[in-house]
Structure formats: C-alpha cells, structure tokens
Design an enzyme around this catalytic site. Structure first.
Site, PDB file in Angstrom:
ATOM      1  N   HIS A  38      10.548   8.526 -46.495  1.00  0.00           N
ATOM      2  CA  HIS A  38      10.924   7.205 -47.179  1.00  0.00           C
ATOM      3  C   HIS A  38      12.028   7.568 -48.356  1.00  0.00           C
ATOM      4  O   HIS A  38      12.841   6.783 -48.625  1.00  0.00           O
ATOM      5  CB  HIS A  38       9.779   6.623 -47.781  1.00  0.00           C
ATOM      6  CG  HIS A  38       9.876   5.231 -48.295  1.00  0.00           C
ATOM      7  ND1 HIS A  38      10.053   4.201 -47.475  1.00  0.00           N
ATOM      8  CD2 HIS A  38      10.055   4.865 -49.671  1.00  0.00           C
ATOM      9  CE1 HIS A  38      10.211   3.261 -48.131  1.00  0.00           C
ATOM     10  NE2 HIS A  38      10.234   3.388 -49.520  1.00  0.00           N
ATOM     11  N   HIS A  90      15.428  -6.295 -48.274  1.00  0.00           N
ATOM     12  CA  HIS A  90      14.455  -6.760 -49.354  1.00  0.00           C
ATOM     13  C   HIS A  90      14.234  -8.200 -49.645  1.00  0.00           C
ATOM     14  O   HIS A  90      15.594  -8.646 -49.345  1.00  0.00           O
ATOM     15  CB  HIS A  90      14.918  -6.378 -50.791  1.00  0.00           C
ATOM     16  CG  HIS A  90      14.346  -4.523 -50.870  1.00  0.00           C
ATOM     17  ND1 HIS A  90      15.013  -3.805 -51.712  1.00  0.00           N
ATOM     18  CD2 HIS A  90      13.543  -3.761 -50.062  1.00  0.00           C
ATOM     19  CE1 HIS A  90      14.465  -2.751 -51.570  1.00  0.00           C
ATOM     20  NE2 HIS A  90      13.675  -2.623 -50.605  1.00  0.00           N
TER      21      HIS A  90
END
Length: 293
Positions: free
Chosen positions: A239, A265
């Site tokens: 990540h 997002h």
C-alpha cells in the site's frame, strides 16, 4: 561467465533498467576485483560458486570502509546475490549474509529508487522465471499506476494485449482509467508471455504458482522479505507503493482532482489525507487552482 552474458540476463530475463544493469555490473566487477586481492588468485566461475559468507562479509566491510552507507550497502548486497545467483545457476544456494541495519524513521514516501529496488529484489528471490516476472510486474504496477493490491489481484486477463491505459474496478465497483508507463506495460507483457497458464477474458491476470488467483498475502510476504534484505523500513508495504505514486505525482505539480480520479477516491479530502503531502505544498496547489484564492 562474461559481463555481457550477465548484462543480457539482467535486461532480457530480469527486465532491469539500463541504470540497474550498469549498477549491478559495476558491483560484479568490484566483487571479482576484491576477491582476487582477498584470495590472492585469479577469480573464475568455480571460485565464485564456492565463496563463503565470510568472503561476502569481508567485501561489505571494505565497501563500508570506503564510505558506503547502510542503505547503499544493503542494495549492494542485493546486487551481489543476483550476480552469484546467475553464476551458480537456478536453484543453487547463495551465501547468507545479514544486510546492514538501516536507521528507522526514513520519511515517507518510498523513494523511486527504493520502489524499483524493492520490485527487483522480490523478483530476484524466485528461481522460476515466470514467478520472478510476475512479482516484478505486480510491484511495478502498484507503484507506477497507484493501484490498491486488491485491484491488481482482480485484474482480468482480457485486458491483454495492453494499450497505453487500463480500466480498473475499485471500491464501490467504480471503474476508472489508469495510464500505464512503458516500463510497467513491458513488465506485465513479459510476465504474460512467460506465464504457463492460459490468460484470457474471464480469468485473473496474476496467477499463483499452482494456477489459481494470486493471493494478496503472497505479495505482502514478498515485499516483507525484500524490504528486510534491502534494509528498508517496516512501513514499506504494497500500500505504501500506492501512497508513493500519489505523493510523487502531487509533488511534481499534478492536479488534485486528476489525482483523485487516478486513485479512485470518492472525495477530494481522501486524496489530501492519503497523499500526506506537506501543508505548504497543498496550499500552493490550492492557490494556483482556485480562482478566489
């Protein structure tokens, strides 16, 4: 063993960049020169195949005496392992030497050179060429395209042959278009060419050793092992590569809205928090973009 053969191996089989090939060749030449002085004899392949951990510790000690930092020494050791693995052949044991410890607290994000070194080291840990190509492709994809590891694991092989961008399905089943850097595209194509299992529409792109879908836990384990060998901090995770993708783009002046789309997002605030860019830079971007700033 010739330098040309090792260079060809790095370029063709390991898909290393021109910079990495030069660096690894320089390390190989330094190691051979040191061993010649250390042992007082000419170094051939048989001697290289028989070197002991003590030889490598002596080599690293000399390199450290020349001013090499812990982080650089760890990368040098990784290059040495790759070189000896080439000389010894597939499946041969490589002398185990503890990598120098790197001081904790290295600032985020992962530096571009560290991201590339992480992908290459994880790849070099495999003796099976298609698995080595797979891990290189996955990790370059996470850093070069900013994918979540789950998104990469879920890619459909129907996207082959690759173009300049791919469509990724993220959280909330939301699709987004992500551009592919040539180095990432080449790495995925090389993996697909080597993969022994059928790749086509309706099956996952990245496969496990037995042919099933690649588990994200295997990717995390490969990163954990590679960062240990390279002396990178524990926060260097799959990540973190996505985080680095975002931070580096923003640091080079990317528009926040465009970055939001690339990352998938739902809100701009998520992008700002996720990238963790310093407040001063965020304000500069805001002032330059907002008509009333």
């Amino acid at each position: 063993m010739t330098a040309a053969a090792f260079a060809d191996h790095l370029r063709r089989d390991r898909l290393r960049s021109a910079h990495t090939v030069r660096a690894y060749l320089a390390t190989a030449h330094r190691l051979i020169a040191f061993l010649g002085r250390h042992r007082g004899e000419s170094i051939d392949d048989d001697i290289l195949r028989s070197i002991e951990p003590a030889d490598l510790r002596a080599y690293l000690a000399q390199r450290r005496s020349e001013g090499l930092t812990n982080a650089s020494a760890a990368r040098e050791l990784s290059a040495v392992r790759t070189f000896l693995g080439f000389v010894k052949g597939v499946g041969a044991a490589i002398p185990r030497v503890q990598a120098p410890r790197v001081k904790r607290g290295v600032p985020r994000p992962v530096a571009p050179a560290d991201a590339r070194a992480l992908a290459e080291d994880a790849s070099d840990a495999h003796d099976v060429p298609w698995l080595a190509a797979r891990d290189l492709a996955v990790l370059l994809l996470l850093y070069g395209a900013g994918l979540r590891v789950g998104e990469a694991m879920g890619l459909d092989a129907g996207l082959l042959p690759l173009g300049e961008a791919i469509t990724v399905t993220g959280k909330g089943n939301k699709a987004r278009v992500v551009p592919l850097l040539p180095v990432v595209r080449d790495a995925i194509t090389a993996y697909a060419d080597l993969c022994p299992y059928p790749l086509g529409k309706g099956v996952v792109l990245f496969r496990g050793a037995k042919g099933g879908p690649l588990d994200a836990a295997i990717v995390r384990r490969a990163v954990r092992a590679a960062r240990g060998r390279l002396g990178l901090p524990e926060r260097t995770t799959p990540h973190a590569l996505r985080h680095s993708f975002a931070t580096h783009l923003l640091g080079r002046g990317a528009d926040l809205r465009q970055l939001q789309e690339l990352l998938g997002h739902a809100s701009l605030s998520s992008t700002q928090i996720y990238t963790a860019v310093d407040a001063a830079h965020l304000m500069d971007v805001y002032r330059a973009a907002h008509p009333r700033a």
